[in-house]
Design an enzyme around this catalytic site. Structure first.
Site, PDB file in Angstrom:
ATOM      1  N   GLY A   1       0.818  -1.204   0.000  1.00  0.00           N
ATOM      2  CA  GLY A   1       0.000   0.000   0.000  1.00  0.00           C
ATOM      3  C   GLY A   1       0.851   1.252   0.000  1.00  0.00           C
ATOM      4  O   GLY A   1       1.950   1.296  -0.569  1.00  0.00           O
ATOM      5  N   SER A   2       0.355   2.275   0.673  1.00  0.00           N
ATOM      6  CA  SER A   2       1.016   3.582   0.614  1.00  0.00           C
ATOM      7  C   SER A   2       2.359   3.646   1.326  1.00  0.00           C
ATOM      8  O   SER A   2       3.065   4.651   1.193  1.00  0.00           O
ATOM      9  CB  SER A   2       0.076   4.654   1.162  1.00  0.00           C
ATOM     10  OG  SER A   2      -1.020   4.843   0.295  1.00  0.00           O
ATOM     11  N   THR A   3       2.739   2.610   2.081  1.00  0.00           N
ATOM     12  CA  THR A   3       4.101   2.618   2.624  1.00  0.00           C
ATOM     13  C   THR A   3       5.118   2.572   1.486  1.00  0.00           C
ATOM     14  O   THR A   3       6.255   3.017   1.645  1.00  0.00           O
ATOM     15  CB  THR A   3       4.350   1.428   3.575  1.00  0.00           C
ATOM     16  OG1 THR A   3       4.216   0.192   2.865  1.00  0.00           O
ATOM     17  CG2 THR A   3       3.368   1.451   4.753  1.00  0.00           C
TER      18      THR A   3
END
Length: 485
Positions: A218-220
């Site tokens: 995801g956004s990591t």
């Protein structure tokens, strides 16, 4: 001599030679390989005749061998079984040594390692009973317990690293299991326990921190896209990016929307720093397409994607896909599509940013000690890579601080301390509940711990979950356990 007798003699001689060669091959050439084969019952039975070395955490044995009055002579015990099972693994007469440190350091724990040869000779001469080596782990018991408690009854994993050395301070994976049921001497009972564990759909034997099916980060993953942009020399944290409510992707009628359905700034514009702070999907999708897949893939590889790591257990390599079209590249730039990562890899990315661009090799075993507890081997910190410059690391550090101070990671705040972080919310399949993430480090101005947390299917909040709501508070508790000492 007639010809039939001659032929029989030749055949007999050939068979004798074949027998001689076969026995020589087995007894000398293949002897060590056969002896070391997992599940070799004769070797296992021989190993039970001597005390297996202990595994220590904070000076306390989390795996030890107790003397018992049966044919096995020694019983392997795990005093805090579920808490440390992903770390220790198990030692079983039926199934051998596996899954964790028990399997990776079996030769030292059993005392059969060549590094213990001279000590074995001294024991023979002096008449002392043989004993395996003791392993002292890098795990901090306070941090391990904090991670265990913070994750609660949710499925997922947590990794905490010392960013300056790579030492693993905590490794938690849930669901977990009790290795005592595999170490028992009731062999039918052990077999039954193994069948139950190995067929359990929740996969308790899998260490989710370093392996299994892997997770979309995801956004990591936007940390890697940010690093690629800054390292390219074409962008700064203040570079302006498009940030509409939904990014119109080429070659498809499907758009890339922001989670809240709103634009990321006035006139559908935002800076890269602000885009990371609020986790703007449309800005990072656009950035990914502008950078191109080669720059992002190369940056991911520099951080460790696609590379083999052992801690000493093998860490499944994380994945950045190949041959992407533009929509797939936009999705991949925000950690979706076919991007997959372990919590260990995500923690390594944060740790390298925290450490000024130097990524250290993670390790779990600090010292190897003989039965008198004299150190016979120790692990020295080792640089794994230098994926980004010190300047780039400093810029991302500042951007990550804004995520925690005023962005999507507010619930990771520690009063009176600068904390850097990044949230993530990722779908693993269409219609499935999201896995939620947080990764970061503290104190941001003098990092002592880098952490990665993933909670499967939104944890207890299910479809209402996000990385900032579910994973960030867990990470805060883990970081607090380190910085409070």
């Amino acid at each position: 001599m007639n010809s039939p007798i001659r032929r029989i003699g030749i055949v007999a001689a050939a068979m004798f030679c074949a027998l001689l060669m076969s026995s020589t091959l087995i007894q000398f050439v293949q002897a060590k390989e056969l002896q070391d084969r997992p599940g070799n019952r004769r070797t296992l039975l021989a190993s039970y005749s001597k005390e297996r070395g202990s595994i220590l955490v904070g000076g306390t044995a989390v795996a030890r061998s107790d003397e018992v009055d049966d044919n096995f002579k020694w019983q392997r015990k795990y005093p805090q079984p579920q808490l440390y099972a992903p770390v220790t693994g198990y030692y079983s007469f039926t199934y051998g040594a596996g899954r964790g440190v028990e399997g990776s350091y079996d030769d030292l724990l059993s005392g059969s390692s060549d590094r213990l040869f001279y000590r074995r000779m001294v024991d023979v001469i002096t008449g002392k009973p043989p004993q395996g080596a003791t392993l002292e782990l890098t795990i901090d018991p306070k941090v391990q317990k904090a991670a265990w408690d913070a994750l609660g009854n949710q499925r997922g994993a947590i990794v905490a690293l010392d960013p300056k050395t790579g030492a693993i301070l905590a490794m938690v994976s849930k669901p977990t299991y009790d290795p005592n049921v595999l170490a028992g001497h009731d062999l039918p009972g052990v077999s039954k326990a193994w069948t139950k564990l190995s067929t359990d759909k929740s996969r308790p034997l899998t260490n989710r921190a370093i392996g299994g099916d892997l997770y979309p980060p995801g956004s990591t993953f936007k940390l890697i896209t940010t690093a690629a942009a800054l390292e390219s020399g074409q962008y700064t944290p203040e570079s302006v990016l498009p940030g509409p409510a939904a990014l119109d992707l080429p070659q498809t009628t499907v758009d890339l929307p922001n989670v809240d359905g709103r634009p990321c700034g006035p006139n559908d514009k935002t800076t890269m720093a602000h885009a990371l702070q609020i986790s703007c999907n449309s800005a990072y999708g656009s950035l990914g397409m502008s950078l191109g897949q080669t720059k992002i893939r190369d940056q991911a590889h520099k951080f460790g994607y696609g590379q083999a790591v052992t801690v000493p257990m093998r860490v499944t390599p994380s994945i950045f896909p190949t041959n992407l079209n533009q929509p797939q590249l936009a999705q991949s730039a925000i950690g979706q599509f076919d991007v997959r990562a372990t919590p260990m890899q995500v923690a390594m990315v944060s740790a390298s940013i925290a450490n000024g661009g130097r990524e250290m090799t993670p390790y779990l075993v600090k010292n190897v000690r003989d039965k008198d507890l004299d150190v016979i081997d120790s692990t020295d910190p080792e640089e794994f890579a230098k994926p980004i410059s010190k300047d780039t690391a400093g810029q991302i550090n500042t951007m990550m601080q804004a995520v925690v101070e005023a962005g999507s990671g507010r619930k990771a705040k520690i009063p009176g301390m600068k904390v850097a972080g990044k949230t993530g919310t990722a779908q693993s399949a269409k219609g499935a509940l999201s896995d939620v993430w947080f990764t970061g480090f503290a104190p941001a101005d003098n990092p002592r711990v880098a952490v990665a947390v993933v909670v499967e299917d939104g944890g207890t909040m299910a479809d209402e979950a996000s990385g900032g709501v579910v994973a960030a508070p867990i990470a805060r508790k883990v970081m607090e356990a380190v910085v409070s000492q």
